[in-house]
Design a protein around this motif. Sequence first.
Motif, mmCIF file in Angstrom:
data_model
loop_
_atom_site.group_PDB
_atom_site.id
_atom_site.type_symbol
_atom_site.label_atom_id
_atom_site.label_comp_id
_atom_site.label_asym_id
_atom_site.label_seq_id
_atom_site.Cartn_x
_atom_site.Cartn_y
_atom_site.Cartn_z
ATOM 1 N N LYS A 22 0.840 -1.208 0.000
ATOM 2 C CA LYS A 22 0.000 0.000 0.000
ATOM 3 C C LYS A 22 0.870 1.251 0.000
ATOM 4 C CE LYS A 22 -3.672 2.331 2.571
ATOM 5 N NZ LYS A 22 -4.579 2.272 3.767
ATOM 6 N N TYR A 23 1.915 1.245 0.828
ATOM 7 C CA TYR A 23 2.810 2.413 0.925
ATOM 8 C C TYR A 23 3.517 2.677 -0.403
ATOM 9 C CZ TYR A 23 6.066 5.682 3.159
ATOM 10 O OH TYR A 23 6.772 6.806 3.512
ATOM 11 N N LEU A 24 3.924 1.586 -1.078
ATOM 12 C CA LEU A 24 4.669 1.718 -2.328
ATOM 13 C C LEU A 24 3.771 1.805 -3.552
ATOM 14 C CD1 LEU A 24 7.491 -0.920 -1.656
ATOM 15 C CD2 LEU A 24 7.707 1.581 -1.538
ATOM 16 N N GLY A 25 2.459 1.570 -3.354
ATOM 17 C CA GLY A 25 1.533 1.583 -4.481
ATOM 18 C C GLY A 25 1.671 0.376 -5.372
ATOM 19 N N LEU A 26 2.007 -0.780 -4.801
ATOM 20 C CA LEU A 26 2.200 -2.012 -5.570
ATOM 21 C C LEU A 26 0.947 -2.878 -5.530
ATOM 22 C CD1 LEU A 26 5.790 -3.072 -4.401
ATOM 23 C CD2 LEU A 26 5.156 -1.731 -6.419
#
Length: 708
Positions: free
Chosen positions: A111-115
């Motif tokens: 979620k943090y990395l947008g993966l």
Amino acid sequence: MSDLIPVNDLTENAARAELARLADLISRANTLYHVDDAPDISDAEYDALKRRNADIEAQFPQLKRSDSPSDQVGARPAEGFSKVVHAVRMMSLGNAFNDEDVADFDRSIRKYLGLETSTPLEFTAEPKIDGLSLSLRYEQGKLVQASTRGDGEVGENVTANALTISDIPHNVENAPDVLEVRGEVYMSHEDFKKLNERQAELGEKTFANPRNAAAGSLRQLDPKITHSRPLRFFAYAWGELSEPLADTQSEAIERLAKLGFSTNPLTAVCETTSEMLSHYRSIEEQRATLGYDIDGVVYKVNDLALQARLGFRSTTPRWAIAHKFPAELAWTRLEAIDIQVGRTGALSPVARLHPVTVGGVVVSNATLHNEDYIAGRDAKGGTIRDGKDIRVGDWVQVYRAGDVIPKVADVDISKRPEDAEPYVFPMSCPECGSDAVREEGDAVRRCTGGIICPAQAVEKLKHFVSRKAFDIEGLGAKQIEMFYDDPDLPVRAPVDIFTLQGRDATNLNKLANRKGWGAQSAGNLWDAIDEKRKIPFGRLLFALGIRHVGEAASNLIANHYGAWSDFERAVTAAANFEGPEWDELLGIDGVGEVMARALVSSFAQEAERSSIDALVEQLDVQDAKRPDTSGSPVAGKTVVFTGTLEKMTRAEAKARAESLGAKVSGSVSKKTDILVAGPGAGSKAKKASDLGIKTLDEDEWLQLIGTA
């Protein structure tokens, strides 16, 4: 901790008191673990305290303390070593306790990395070594400094000791000009056993477990002692670098191995959560045969560029987490139940066991929690272990929660001796004979002896001279321990500090002749003690160390009564927990019934009251200075601040309101008189509107109080 009030049910005052309690417990646990190498609670219990603290802070963000455990790593470095400021802070790790926690870790990273879930993401998985963190600094290939973690920012310089460890190379070739290698100092099970046997033969103290032995051995002031101890070192991380080691975590570990450092062969790269958990199970199965202690598996994002993007929280990296092992079990005979009295007066039952090996460690003692646990019930009266009580002679199941403090988990009734009797919990303190009482809602029975109880005295005295209490220059924890055990200059109660000079004309010379003292330092201490005879009411009350009565509460009470004599009369008259004086005490904003009862009970105990009265006779107690709130438009009103304040900080606004006689609350209720709402005000503003509470913006608030 099942007997504690759920976080969602806490009032603001209860939450404030609970945060203070947790800060004290966690700070003490950090010192015992990181400084004294003698933890007295398990990793699991420690983790539970930290989780509860974080949950309360999330529920009541306005109550977060300046010394919040959420913002701390480890403990301050011990005296005796020079200090090292870490170029790159040494962090702690967040914890996972089950498979879902690991899955949540993976989801949070993505979620943090947008993966997307389908996007490949590698992690390393390695054993979590149960030892002492160490940072090794190399410059131009030469080891120039070794330091412990300390509080994460400042550690202890143990370079001379580290040079005696065979696993640590003195020189490395083909390394970056600046290379800080980080890892864990540990001791193998076999070496630990031999060390304890040698210690016993020499009549010296044996160690409780390999972690304590390794930490205590590394943190010796004499490097010769460290050299005589069989210490090992695993490298698994790094701090400051003049150039990168590699592009990934796994490749960096391989590079460290090529440079001559010992790295753990069980480290693996995993591409999915399932692979991470599978490797975790594999390591767990090998745990008993590894020959050294581990307490879990650490997962790290493998790509170092992604680690850099993920960064850090206040004390932990976002890109790593420690998956803890569950406790290990064994069966043995319960030979006796002893009662130990802790520094807070808590009566703690301890199981004396026929020695048994649990997870590679010989266990002969285990905690039994409290009297309810022994009786087979929880704090609310419900049954545990199917209602089976625990008796001397029973065959009991032992587990090591977090691999530190063993606990008794179950009992085999089929093996119970016919003559086994139910255990009767003592109603008086085995140390001083004072009543042992159990407050409503408390799972623990406590000695009421306070400062006259030998089990509590030293810690009470340390608190008495602490920085926020009497703060006597030259009289700290170390000196208190010296005086307490001194046959010629004993300090067994606070009043003894102030009568040292008058007991014997030769006392100054006696002290001056002690090791580490001289005529000047002894005279300086005498002067420092005299300087503290004049003490503010609030500091004196806080210094007494009465349970539930912290610094803020002490000042609230002092400001209410003004003079110590008025307070004494009131608290004495409230001895039966009834009457106008009792109602007045309960009426002080911020003083609840639990705190009030603790306060009144302490002054009602004959021995403790005599000790307090004798102390006060030696002091000049200064009346509390009450703010002049005459003409204040907000005196006596309850104010809540919400949203973003643009012309002052929240702390400044709170201090200004309180100086004008207002009560500042963190939540809106029917008792709220004024809501000061800045930009971004949300639910509190809506609730205030629904309740018809007067709402002001920041300018209107400043206009209201500007001429006060």
